[in-house]
Design an enzyme around this catalytic site. Structure first.
Site, short mmCIF file in Angstrom:
data_model
loop_
_atom_site.label_atom_id
_atom_site.label_comp_id
_atom_site.label_asym_id
_atom_site.label_seq_id
_atom_site.Cartn_x
_atom_site.Cartn_y
_atom_site.Cartn_z
N GLY A 1 0.78 -0.91 -0.38
CA GLY A 1 0.14 0.16 -0.20
C GLY A 1 1.01 0.91 -0.32
O GLY A 1 2.09 1.45 0.84
N THR B 1 -6.40 -6.92 -1.30
CA THR B 1 -6.04 -7.89 -0.14
C THR B 1 -5.66 -9.17 -0.69
O THR B 1 -4.84 -10.70 -0.71
CB THR B 1 -6.41 -8.07 1.10
OG1 THR B 1 -7.56 -7.99 1.10
CG2 THR B 1 -5.99 -6.34 1.46
N ARG C 1 -2.36 8.53 3.52
CA ARG C 1 -2.41 9.35 4.72
C ARG C 1 -1.35 9.53 5.29
O ARG C 1 -1.51 10.40 6.66
CB ARG C 1 -3.32 8.84 5.79
CG ARG C 1 -5.32 8.59 4.98
CD ARG C 1 -5.97 8.17 6.24
NE ARG C 1 -5.84 6.40 5.52
CZ ARG C 1 -6.30 5.46 6.35
NH1 ARG C 1 -7.70 5.80 7.22
NH2 ARG C 1 -6.80 4.38 6.02
#
Length: 488
Positions: A15, A85, A19
């Site tokens: 990932g 995933t 953020r």
């Protein structure tokens, strides 16, 4: 070898972590001396898996290079597009199969951003999976606030896991459930491989959810179980800097508790920080405001702090380092450093030696019982045993192009405000006079004096600074002297 040893552990680390708002990939952010993915890899290694593969994607060159540094045995698999995933795990398994690995047994899947996960909890998961004969076992936890997590849906009668529903896809009733999916699973390798080929993308994100494998296996009549983590904080994932800070605090508290229970005094845990690679022996003392980093080791009875930062430093038995910053340094048994001492790489303080107030050392070998008490710089030097270096001394080691080394022998006494211009040698038992600039070797037992003769110019202040406070003071002193002489 453990009967629960998994055939493989797959770590999901592809990932981007937007953020985090950082140029650094999320899984490479560090807490307590390890990257996030480094903590997960270390916990996974406690299972002794036959194979460990990390699925990388965003900034994969950086992440792969980091993995090669921390665990040369870990494989990497690339997820070129972030398709969920389930897709990530499929990439991991394909990396193994393309390498000729035929998986037989248990596959553990973990997330690369869960640094608080312990090897003990993973062993518990693997043990429950084997003991219950499950096709898949999910690690779960009950949390105070389940917002954002996938919910564990159980059969009301049997308590069996029937599904995991992502927060964004959950109904209001399902969102009220506090038992959540940790993202950590144990699978039967063959059943996992078959089920991943059946995962669909008809969800709100259009992705392949690994959690859908549970439903697929359950519908096929296979057993789906759960292992509940004893501490829900272990499964916390990191998505922003606030969570990073919270995880750092939790992990640091865990490390300090372990140290205190082993016989270490931590005066103020709230202001003490240590890395996972730090080791401390019984009866050592850590004072407030102290950071112990890297491979730092405190021997029995060592005392560090307050307000000290030691990196890759060994503090010997009974040694003290207060208000000290040190990197790649050895502070010998019974030695002392500080206050306000800076010890740079390559410095070695011998037993019962001293690096005192406002002393900086670099690549320096200090012998037993030798003292450098204050206001000095010792760089690229070897000093023998039981020598005293006078205040405000400087080892002049740099000629503008190269560094040079100086040697001072044992049982020497060097005066204050000395300059040792390298390369130079001061022999055993020699003395040097205060204010000397030592540019030539000093034979053993000699006194070296290298300074200009003092010359006093009478009346200079009155002539050059007439009317000044200094001139007035000098005039008053002269008058008082004359009065004293006249009264005798």
């Amino acid at each position: 070898m453990s009967a629960n040893r998994p055939a493989a552990v797959v770590v999901l680390a592809a990932g981007e972590g937007t953020r985090m708002k950082s140029a650094t990939p999320k899984v490479l952010h560090a807490i307590c001396g390890r990257s996030l993915v480094g903590h997960v890899v270390a916990a996974s290694r406690e299972l002794s898996p036959e194979h460990l593969v990390v699925v990388v994607g965003h900034a994969r060159e950086q992440v792969s290079a980091h993995l090669a540094e921390i665990d040369a045995g870990a494989r990497t698999a690339v997820q070129h597009e972030q398709n969920g995933t389930g897709h990530a795990v499929r990439m991991g398994l394909e990396e193994l199969s393309d390498s000729g690995v035929a998986l037989d047994g248990t596959v553990i899947v973990v997330c690369g951003d869960t640094p608080l996960l312990t090897g003990e909890t993973l062993k518990q998961l693997a043990g429950a999976h084997a003991a219950d004969g499950n096709a898949v076992t999910v690690l779960t936890a009950e949390v105070p606030d389940a917002t954002g997590y996938g919910r564990i849906v159980r059969d009301e009668a049997s308590g069996a896991v029937t599904a995991i529903v992502e927060h964004k896809d959950a109904t209001a009733a399902q969102r009220a459930i506090r038992e959540i999916n940790s993202g950590v699973f144990a699978f039967d390798a063959q059943l996992l491989t078959d089920a991943l080929g059946k995962v669909r993308t008809d969800n709100s994100q259009g992705e392949e959810y690994l959690t859908d494998v549970l439903g697929i296996l359950r519908e096929a009549g296979h057993r789906v179980g759960a292992s509940v983590a004893a501490d829900h904080r272990e499964i916390v994932g990191i998505n922003n800097r606030v969570q990073l800070s919270e995880a750092r605090r939790l992990l640091n508290d865990r490390l300090l508790e372990r140290a205190m229970l082993s016989g270490v005094t931590v005066v103020d845990p709230a202001t003490t920080w240590i890395d996972v690679t730090v080791t401390v022996e019984q009866d050592s003392v850590i004072h407030p405001g102290t950071q112990l980093l890297g491979t730092t080791h405190l021997a029995t009875g060592a005392e560090v702090g307050p307000n000290s930062r030691l990196t890759d430093t060994t503090v010997g038995e009974g040694a003290v380092a207060s208000f000290t910053v040190a990197f790649d340094t050895v502070i010998g048994a019974g030695a002392s450093a500080g206050p306000y001492t800076y010890l740079r790489p390559g410095t070695r303080l011998g037993p019962k030696s001293k690096a005192g107030t406002y002393v900086e050392m670099k690549n320096a070998e200090i012998g037993e019982g030798t003292k450098v008490p204050h206001l000095s710089y010792v760089g690229d030097a070897t000093i023998g045993d039981f020598t005293n270096i006078g205040a405000a001394s400087v080892f002049v080691n740099y000629d503008g192009e190269k560094k040079h080394r100086s040697t001072v022998g044992s049982h020497c006494k060097t005066g204050s405000d000395n300059m040792f211009v390298a390369p130079v040698t001061v022999g055993d038992g020699a003395y040097t006079a205060a204010g000397s600039v030592i540019t030539k070797d000093v034979p053993p037992g000699s006194l070296a004096v290298a300074r200009g003769q003092q010359r006093n110019i009478e009346g200079w202040v009155a002539r050059k600074r007439p009317g000044s406070a200094a001139a007035q003071a000098a005039e008053a002193a002269a008058a008082a002297r004359q009065e004293d002489e006249g009264g005798q």
